[in-house]
Scaffold this active site. Structure first.
Site, PDB file in Angstrom:
ATOM      1  CB  SER A  80      -0.924   0.006   1.228  1.00  0.00           C
ATOM      2  OG  SER A  80      -0.167  -0.085   2.416  1.00  0.00           O
ATOM      3  CG  ASN A  85      -3.446  -4.677  13.319  1.00  0.00           C
ATOM      4  OD1 ASN A  85      -2.959  -4.609  12.191  1.00  0.00           O
ATOM      5  ND2 ASN A  85      -3.821  -5.819  13.874  1.00  0.00           N
ATOM      6  CG  HIS A 131     -41.596  23.973  -8.874  1.00  0.00           C
ATOM      7  ND1 HIS A 131     -41.896  22.670  -8.565  1.00  0.00           N
ATOM      8  CD2 HIS A 131     -42.160  24.719  -7.892  1.00  0.00           C
ATOM      9  CE1 HIS A 131     -42.624  22.621  -7.453  1.00  0.00           C
ATOM     10  NE2 HIS A 131     -42.782  23.863  -7.011  1.00  0.00           N
ATOM     11  CB  SER A 144     -15.745  25.614 -28.217  1.00  0.00           C
ATOM     12  OG  SER A 144     -15.803  24.735 -29.319  1.00  0.00           O
ATOM     13  CE  LYS A 195     -20.377  26.335 -26.085  1.00  0.00           C
ATOM     14  NZ  LYS A 195     -20.402  24.988 -26.615  1.00  0.00           N
ATOM     15  CD  GLU A 214     -19.721  22.330 -18.316  1.00  0.00           C
ATOM     16  OE1 GLU A 214     -20.421  21.595 -19.008  1.00  0.00           O
ATOM     17  OE2 GLU A 214     -18.841  23.086 -18.793  1.00  0.00           O
ATOM     18  CE1 TYR A 244      -5.749  -3.047   9.076  1.00  0.00           C
ATOM     19  CE2 TYR A 244      -4.952  -5.289   8.718  1.00  0.00           C
ATOM     20  CZ  TYR A 244      -5.070  -3.979   8.296  1.00  0.00           C
ATOM     21  OH  TYR A 244      -4.529  -3.590   7.101  1.00  0.00           O
ATOM     22  CD  GLN A 303      -2.782  -2.359   2.327  1.00  0.00           C
ATOM     23  OE1 GLN A 303      -2.024  -2.653   3.251  1.00  0.00           O
ATOM     24  NE2 GLN A 303      -2.663  -2.889   1.124  1.00  0.00           N
TER      25      GLN A 303
HETATM   26  N1  ARG Z   1      -0.818  -1.239   5.313  1.00  0.00           N
HETATM   27  C1  ARG Z   1      -1.728  -1.664   6.322  1.00  0.00           C
HETATM   28  C2  ARG Z   1      -3.015  -0.848   6.230  1.00  0.00           C
HETATM   29  O1  ARG Z   1      -2.977   0.179   5.659  1.00  0.00           O
HETATM   30  C3  ARG Z   1      -1.130  -1.498   7.662  1.00  0.00           C
HETATM   31  C4  ARG Z   1      -1.702  -2.408   8.712  1.00  0.00           C
HETATM   32  C5  ARG Z   1      -1.322  -3.787   8.449  1.00  0.00           C
HETATM   33  N2  ARG Z   1      -1.557  -4.663   9.544  1.00  0.00           N
HETATM   34  C6  ARG Z   1      -1.518  -5.940   9.370  1.00  0.00           C
HETATM   35  N3  ARG Z   1      -1.689  -6.674  10.398  1.00  0.00           N
HETATM   36  N4  ARG Z   1      -1.266  -6.481   8.215  1.00  0.00           N
HETATM   37  O2  ARG Z   1      -4.040  -1.231   6.692  1.00  0.00           O
END
Ligand code: ARG
Length: 458
Positions: free
Chosen positions: A23, A110, A156, A277, A283, A290, A317, A322
């Site tokens: 991640s 966690n 309306h 445009s 335009k 938008e 968790y 993630q």
């Molecule tokens: N990259 C993980 C997240 O964003 C961090 C926590 C991971 N914890 C675990 N026990 N794998 O959630």
């Protein structure tokens, strides 16, 4: 690849699985918060005698160096690392050796990730509120400049009753102020520390969660360690607040798009905040408005992603979580971007007061006032309403307005009419008579302006 958590597994993970699991592309932006959390944790471990002061000092120095190098770019983030937490810890150990390996005592990723995310989103919320306030300032100025400029108010999308452009801008401001309230409310609930919840059950070490919470600017600690690492309510609450903010910006955008059309010409967006445009030379397109309207869908989608991601998860968790960051980061990025563009777009637009006044003169938006005039003559409102309706139909047939229909025509429908009716249907007078609190009358608009100004700090 060798992992900090390698031990139980006998074989290496597949490269594809590593990529899938990683991640860091999303969470590396939390490096400051990750380091702040680790600094607080190390200080607490030393204060409680869980690690030595010498180790804590080495950790503090090491993390300080990593922070400086990340800020300067001297230390590039390794895209192959699993996440920012693993990256910083591995780098620390590379730099200071064994002391670095002691940092993760009495902590889990966690609670670490939950701390980082709460700290990061606290900053994002503050920035977003600042941007909304900047937009409110623009709206305050526009409202003050056009406090007396009459335009048709709509229901309306049909011309309904006269209002002033300033009154309309103040309505936008009222919407955005609620958004600030919702963001701050969610941020207040978010501001408790999950640090020390550890993996899910707390820890056997005698940690001091209050100490780390204080150092990190939290108002307290999560009361239940399972909940502390499983809770992502704050992501949902913030995404909901941002969704509504975007819905508001989208409704304002829709009005600007409509108002800048050739049919309305109530406003003209500046060249700096509109586009041309590629084929039609005449335009001038309201692209910024938008896009703001269009990007609202993304943020609402982010909220749906978060709710759907969470709904089936058992405590505590789960790796699904993630996915929280991509959604909530996108929601903040998008909302902040839109606010940044929206404020100068409104600031630099020209309000065509002549066109507003011209539109207000058509469409019989003073009909309610004519009915009220008859009520003043003693007629019941329902009767006055019917008589006025008949007069409007008569005007449409004969090409008149209520202002220039001859008195004889009025009296033919109802003998109670006299010359004073013309003062009653005068648009300025119609607006001036809207004296009720929050209404479009000059005193009411002045009071709303003063109140908004005080809210923004004068
Ligand atoms: N990259 C993980 C997240 O964003 C961090 C926590 C991971 N914890 C675990 N026990 N794998 O959630």
């Amino acid at each position: 690849m060798n992992k900090l958590w390698a031990g139980r597994s006998l074989e290496q993970t597949a490269a594809l699985a590593d990529d899938f699991n990683s991640s860091i592309a999303v969470d590396s932006r939390m490096y400051r918060q990750d380091i702040a959390g680790s600094l607080a944790h190390a200080a607490m471990l030393a204060a409680r005698g869980i690690i030595s002061q010498a180790d804590a000092d080495a950790i503090t120095d090491g993390l300080g160096g990593i922070l400086a190098d990340l800020e300067s770019g001297a230390l590039p983030v390794d895209p192959a690392a699993e996440d920012i937490h693993m990256f910083v810890e591995a780098e620390l150990t590379r730099r200071i050796g064994d002391a670095g390996k002691r940092l993760h005592t009495a902590r889990s990723r966690n609670d670490q990730v939950a701390v980082d995310l709460r700290l990061y989103l606290r900053g994002e919320t503050e920035q977003t509120v600042r941007l909304i306030r900047a937009l409110l300032r623009v709206l305050l100025d526009k409202a003050a400049a056009h406090a007396g400029d009459i335009m048709p108010g709509y229901t309306h999308l049909q011309r309904a009753q006269p209002v002033t452009f300033g009154h309309h801008m103040l309505a936008w401001a009222a919407m955005l102020r609620r958004d600030i309230g919702r963001l701050e409310d969610a941020a207040g609930r978010m501001n408790i520390s999950p640090l020390g919840c550890c993996a899910l059950a707390g820890t056997t070490y005698h940690t001091d969660r209050q100490m780390t919470a204080r150092q990190l600017g939290f108002d307290g600690v999560c009361a239940n360690s399972l909940d502390g690492v499983a809770d992502r309510d704050y992501c949902v609450e913030l995404a909901a607040a941002l969704s509504l903010l975007m819905v508001h910006l989208s409704r304002c955008s829709e009005e600007l798009i409509l108002w800048s059309s050739w049919e309305f010409q109530f406003v003209e967006l500046s060249d700096a905040y509109s586009t041309g445009s590629s084929i039609m030379p005449q335009k001038k397109n309201p692209d910024m408005a938008e896009l703001t309207r269009g990007k609202t869908g993304r943020v609402v989608g982010d909220l749906m992603s978060l709710l759907t991601m969470l709904k089936g998860l058992p405590l505590a968790y789960n790796k699904d979580m993630q996915e929280d960051k991509e959604a909530i980061f996108d929601a903040f990025d998008t909302a902040k971007l839109c606010l940044q563009v929206f404020a100068p777009m409104v600031e630099t637009m020209t309000v065509r007061t002549d066109r507003l006044r011209h539109a207000a003169a058509g469409g019989f938006i003073n009909a309610t006032d004519l009915a009220d005039y008859l009520v003043g003559k003693g007629l019941p409102f329902r009767e006055a309403y019917q008589i006025t309706g008949r007069l409007v139909a008569h005007c449409i047939q004969t090409g008149h307005t209520l202002e220039n229909l001859p008195l004889a025509d009025y009296q033919a429908v109802c003998p109670a009419f006299d010359e004073a009716l013309y003062a009653a249907v005068d648009l300025e007078a119609c607006v001036a008579r809207r004296v009720s609190e929050g209404g479009t009358g000059p005193d009411s608009v002045a009071a709303q302006l003063a109140e908004l100004k005080a809210y923004l700090g004068g």
